[in-house]
Enzyme design. Structure first.
Site, PDB file in Angstrom:
ATOM      1  N   ARG A 160       0.486  -1.340   0.376  1.00  0.00           N
ATOM      2  CA  ARG A 160      -0.421   0.182  -0.332  1.00  0.00           C
ATOM      3  C   ARG A 160       1.195   0.923   0.421  1.00  0.00           C
ATOM      4  O   ARG A 160       0.055   2.363   0.990  1.00  0.00           O
ATOM      5  CB  ARG A 160      -0.960   0.115   0.891  1.00  0.00           C
ATOM      6  CG  ARG A 160      -2.274  -0.712   1.278  1.00  0.00           C
ATOM      7  CD  ARG A 160      -2.710  -0.478  -0.024  1.00  0.00           C
ATOM      8  NE  ARG A 160      -2.799  -1.359  -0.432  1.00  0.00           N
ATOM      9  CZ  ARG A 160      -2.836  -3.068  -0.825  1.00  0.00           C
ATOM     10  NH1 ARG A 160      -3.952  -3.486   0.175  1.00  0.00           N
ATOM     11  NH2 ARG A 160      -2.300  -3.449  -1.332  1.00  0.00           N
ATOM     12  N   SER A 238     -10.774   0.605   3.541  1.00  0.00           N
ATOM     13  CA  SER A 238     -10.288   0.671   4.768  1.00  0.00           C
ATOM     14  C   SER A 238      -9.157   2.101   4.891  1.00  0.00           C
ATOM     15  O   SER A 238      -8.998   2.491   4.441  1.00  0.00           O
ATOM     16  CB  SER A 238      -9.397  -0.543   4.568  1.00  0.00           C
ATOM     17  OG  SER A 238      -9.198  -1.752   4.122  1.00  0.00           O
ATOM     18  N   GLU A 329      -5.133   4.846   5.711  1.00  0.00           N
ATOM     19  CA  GLU A 329      -4.462   4.378   4.229  1.00  0.00           C
ATOM     20  C   GLU A 329      -5.358   5.662   3.414  1.00  0.00           C
ATOM     21  O   GLU A 329      -4.260   6.323   2.483  1.00  0.00           O
ATOM     22  CB  GLU A 329      -5.396   3.439   3.702  1.00  0.00           C
ATOM     23  CG  GLU A 329      -4.802   2.910   2.385  1.00  0.00           C
ATOM     24  CD  GLU A 329      -5.825   1.905   2.008  1.00  0.00           C
ATOM     25  OE1 GLU A 329      -5.230   0.770   2.524  1.00  0.00           O
ATOM     26  OE2 GLU A 329      -6.843   1.617   1.091  1.00  0.00           O
TER      27      GLU A 329
HETATM   28  C1  LIG Z   1     -16.140   1.293  -1.079  1.00  0.00           C
HETATM   29  C2  LIG Z   1     -14.361   1.279  -1.163  1.00  0.00           C
HETATM   30  C3  LIG Z   1     -13.646   0.142  -1.505  1.00  0.00           C
HETATM   31  C4  LIG Z   1     -12.238   0.200  -1.679  1.00  0.00           C
HETATM   32  N1  LIG Z   1     -11.223  -0.641  -1.345  1.00  0.00           N
HETATM   33  C5  LIG Z   1     -10.028  -1.083  -1.310  1.00  0.00           C
HETATM   34  C6  LIG Z   1      -9.158  -1.944  -2.166  1.00  0.00           C
HETATM   35  O1  LIG Z   1      -9.536  -2.960  -2.038  1.00  0.00           O
HETATM   36  N2  LIG Z   1      -7.604  -1.898  -1.705  1.00  0.00           N
HETATM   37  C7  LIG Z   1      -7.129  -1.023  -2.495  1.00  0.00           C
HETATM   38  O2  LIG Z   1      -5.914  -0.682  -2.738  1.00  0.00           O
HETATM   39  N3  LIG Z   1      -7.822   0.694  -2.221  1.00  0.00           N
HETATM   40  C8  LIG Z   1      -9.240   0.627  -2.018  1.00  0.00           C
HETATM   41  N4  LIG Z   1      -9.727   1.825  -1.791  1.00  0.00           N
HETATM   42  C9  LIG Z   1      -9.289   3.099  -1.817  1.00  0.00           C
HETATM   43  C10 LIG Z   1      -8.785   3.384  -3.272  1.00  0.00           C
HETATM   44  O3  LIG Z   1     -10.217   3.068  -3.573  1.00  0.00           O
HETATM   45  C11 LIG Z   1      -8.324   2.742  -3.750  1.00  0.00           C
HETATM   46  O4  LIG Z   1      -7.054   3.875  -3.274  1.00  0.00           O
HETATM   47  C12 LIG Z   1      -8.351   3.922  -5.957  1.00  0.00           C
HETATM   48  O5  LIG Z   1      -7.170   3.714  -5.805  1.00  0.00           O
HETATM   49  C13 LIG Z   1      -8.125   4.966  -5.874  1.00  0.00           C
HETATM   50  O6  LIG Z   1      -8.681   5.980  -7.000  1.00  0.00           O
HETATM   51  P1  LIG Z   1      -8.717   7.159  -7.131  1.00  0.00           P
HETATM   52  O7  LIG Z   1      -9.186   6.960  -7.987  1.00  0.00           O
HETATM   53  O8  LIG Z   1     -10.099   7.489  -5.858  1.00  0.00           O
HETATM   54  O9  LIG Z   1      -8.783   7.814  -6.349  1.00  0.00           O
HETATM   55  P2  LIG Z   1      -9.028  10.273  -5.322  1.00  0.00           P
HETATM   56  O10 LIG Z   1      -8.759   9.632  -4.273  1.00  0.00           O
HETATM   57  O11 LIG Z   1      -8.908  10.679  -6.177  1.00  0.00           O
HETATM   58  O12 LIG Z   1      -6.533   9.796  -5.795  1.00  0.00           O
HETATM   59  C14 LIG Z   1      -6.103   9.585  -4.158  1.00  0.00           C
HETATM   60  C15 LIG Z   1      -3.992   9.782  -3.876  1.00  0.00           C
HETATM   61  O13 LIG Z   1      -4.074  10.129  -4.963  1.00  0.00           O
HETATM   62  C16 LIG Z   1      -3.906  11.364  -5.732  1.00  0.00           C
HETATM   63  N5  LIG Z   1      -3.996  11.381  -7.496  1.00  0.00           N
HETATM   64  C17 LIG Z   1      -4.962  10.660  -8.172  1.00  0.00           C
HETATM   65  N6  LIG Z   1      -4.884  10.643  -9.957  1.00  0.00           N
HETATM   66  C18 LIG Z   1      -3.578  11.060  -9.264  1.00  0.00           C
HETATM   67  C19 LIG Z   1      -2.814  10.883 -10.746  1.00  0.00           C
HETATM   68  N7  LIG Z   1      -3.320  10.860 -11.975  1.00  0.00           N
HETATM   69  N8  LIG Z   1      -1.479  10.859 -10.736  1.00  0.00           N
HETATM   70  C20 LIG Z   1      -0.921  11.554  -9.312  1.00  0.00           C
HETATM   71  N9  LIG Z   1      -1.648  11.951  -8.400  1.00  0.00           N
HETATM   72  C21 LIG Z   1      -3.567  10.360  -8.320  1.00  0.00           C
HETATM   73  C22 LIG Z   1      -4.717  12.118  -5.267  1.00  0.00           C
HETATM   74  O14 LIG Z   1      -3.865  13.432  -5.407  1.00  0.00           O
HETATM   75  C23 LIG Z   1      -4.245  11.464  -3.908  1.00  0.00           C
HETATM   76  O15 LIG Z   1      -3.878  11.611  -3.233  1.00  0.00           O
HETATM   77  C24 LIG Z   1     -11.542   1.616  -1.975  1.00  0.00           C
HETATM   78  C25 LIG Z   1     -12.167   2.580  -1.538  1.00  0.00           C
HETATM   79  C26 LIG Z   1     -13.375   3.084  -1.280  1.00  0.00           C
HETATM   80  C27 LIG Z   1     -13.926   4.169  -1.581  1.00  0.00           C
END
Ligand SMILES: Cc1cc2nc3c(=O)[nH]c(=O)nc-3n(C[C@H](O)[C@H](O)[C@H](O)COP(=O)(O)OP(=O)(O)OC[C@H]3O[C@@H](n4cnc5c(N)ncnc54)[C@H](O)[C@@H]3O)c2cc1C
Length: 335
Positions: A160, A238, A329
């Site tokens: 992670r 998480s 996280e």
């Molecule tokens: C219901 C639920 C279940 C989940 N299950 C998991 C799981 O099983 N495993 C897991 O690992 N995660 C899980 N997550 C967390 C999350 O979905 C992941 O970390 C996902 O990859 C985040 O993507 P996002 O586009 O929403 O990121 P965002 O929330 O938009 O951004 C997350 C971070 O990444 C940065 N970021 C976003 N896009 C870019 C880019 N293009 N370049 C550089 N930085 C960037 C942002 O600035 C921020 O710091 C879960 C979340 C939810 C709500």
């Protein structure tokens, strides 16, 4: 490029918290993404990148600068490799690979958000993580003011975690290349609960589509698939990572897994629950999910401050009772 003023971040994040973004800029191709980032940097405006907003706690006071919403699209296939634009919705990509009979990300079904965020925290679940298939990450490097391609070694992936997360704000992910394995079967199933559900031994393979369905079912059972009608999915997944500690600091009774180098990974869910924060523990409009103690959830109207205060209580109790420090996280965003 579309620019909106005072757009509420709460509407752009799965936790539903966060005040207004001064300027919200939606970009739909990589050139626009780089241009928006350069413009913010040149003007000295604080910059926040957002994909699906599923791993951030956005501040109640809002964002006093530019929020760039990454909505770039495109999947390019060369042999068994896919080069995927940062804004591609992750779960659509997983579904696509399963339909195309390409193995390697099937156990990552149902994770919300965009592809560009997946290398940031080396997204993982059910025995797979993106570091297993990523071969290149194209980025715009804000420190060097140039686009470049990072190899997996340069990304420094860990549990992670990655260099992109350890050097916050430096790298803007433009696209990610994944090398997958052609065939009808999944990669070896590496997670006991999933293997049981599929009726296979750990380390065995199963039909790709069955693995995807089994993972989605398991995740739905825990409120871990985004669903507007499921209040338990109003979360960031998480909220804490599983702490990795030296073997001699393992906690009695706490499930653990070997983590190499004389270390073990402890179950954060067990620690949270055992510290007195079982499923459905609520404090005002925030608390633990009714189906998964590791997911903190919010009710409409909740604030980031309430959520972070609750998370702080969990951390303090776990520390006091078990001597282990939990690490959140999601990113608690600060300008
Ligand atoms: C219901 C639920 C279940 C989940 N299950 C998991 C799981 O099983 N495993 C897991 O690992 N995660 C899980 N997550 C967390 C999350 O979905 C992941 O970390 C996902 O990859 C985040 O993507 P996002 O586009 O929403 O990121 P965002 O929330 O938009 O951004 C997350 C971070 O990444 C940065 N970021 C976003 N896009 C870019 C880019 N293009 N370049 C550089 N930085 C960037 C942002 O600035 C921020 O710091 C879960 C979340 C939810 C709500």
């Amino acid at each position: 490029m579309q620019v909106r003023r005072n757009a509420p971040l709460a509407e752009l994040t799965t936790l539903g918290v966060g005040g207004p973004a001064d300027r919200l800029i939606e970009v739909t191709d990589a050139a626009e993404l780089v241009a928006a980032v350069r413009e913010a940097d040149e003007a000295g405006r604080p910059l926040l990148l957002l994909g699906g907003g599923s791993n951030v706690v956005a501040p109640d006071e809002g964002w006093p600068g530019d929020v760039v919403l990454v909505r770039t699209r495109g999947v390019e296939r060369t042999g068994d490799a896919l080069r995927v634009q940062a804004g591609e919705p992750w779960d659509d990509l997983v579904a696509h690979t399963v339909a195309e009979r390409l193995a390697g990300m099937e156990a990552l079904s149902g994770i919300p958000g965009a592809t560009g965020a997946t290398p940031v925290q080396n997204v993982g679940a059910y025995g797979q993580e993106v570091a297993q298939t990523i071969t290149a990450v194209a980025v715009y490097d804000r420190a060097e003011k140039r686009s470049r391609v990072l190899s997996p070694a340069e990304c420094g992936f860990a549990y992670r975690d990655s260099r992109l997360k350890r050097e916050p704000g430096r790298f803007v992910v433009l696209d990610v290349t994944f090398a997958l394995v052609p065939g009808e079967l999944s990669r070896p199933v590496g997670y006991a609960e999933l293997a049981r559900r599929l009726g296979v031994e750990i380390g065995a393979a199963a039909p790709l589509g069955e693995v995807r369905e089994a993972v989605l079912e398991l995740r739905r059972g825990k409120g871990m698939v985004l669903d507007p009608s499921d209040p338990d999915s109003r979360s960031a997944g998480s909220f804490f990572t599983n702490p990795v500690v030296p073997v001699e600091r393992a906690v009695e009774g706490c499930p653990s897994w070997p983590a190499g180098d004389g270390q073990v990974k402890l179950s954060a869910a067990w620690l949270v629950q055992s510290a007195g924060f079982g499923r459905g523990t609520r404090q005002g409009r925030v608390g633990t999910s009714s189906r998964h103690s590791l997911a903190l959830t919010t009710e409409p109207g909740a604030t980031a401050a309430e959520l972070l205060a609750f998370a702080g209580r969990v951390v303090a109790e776990v520390e006091q009772q078990f001597g282990v420090t939990l690490v959140p996280e999601p990113t608690a965003v600060k300008p």
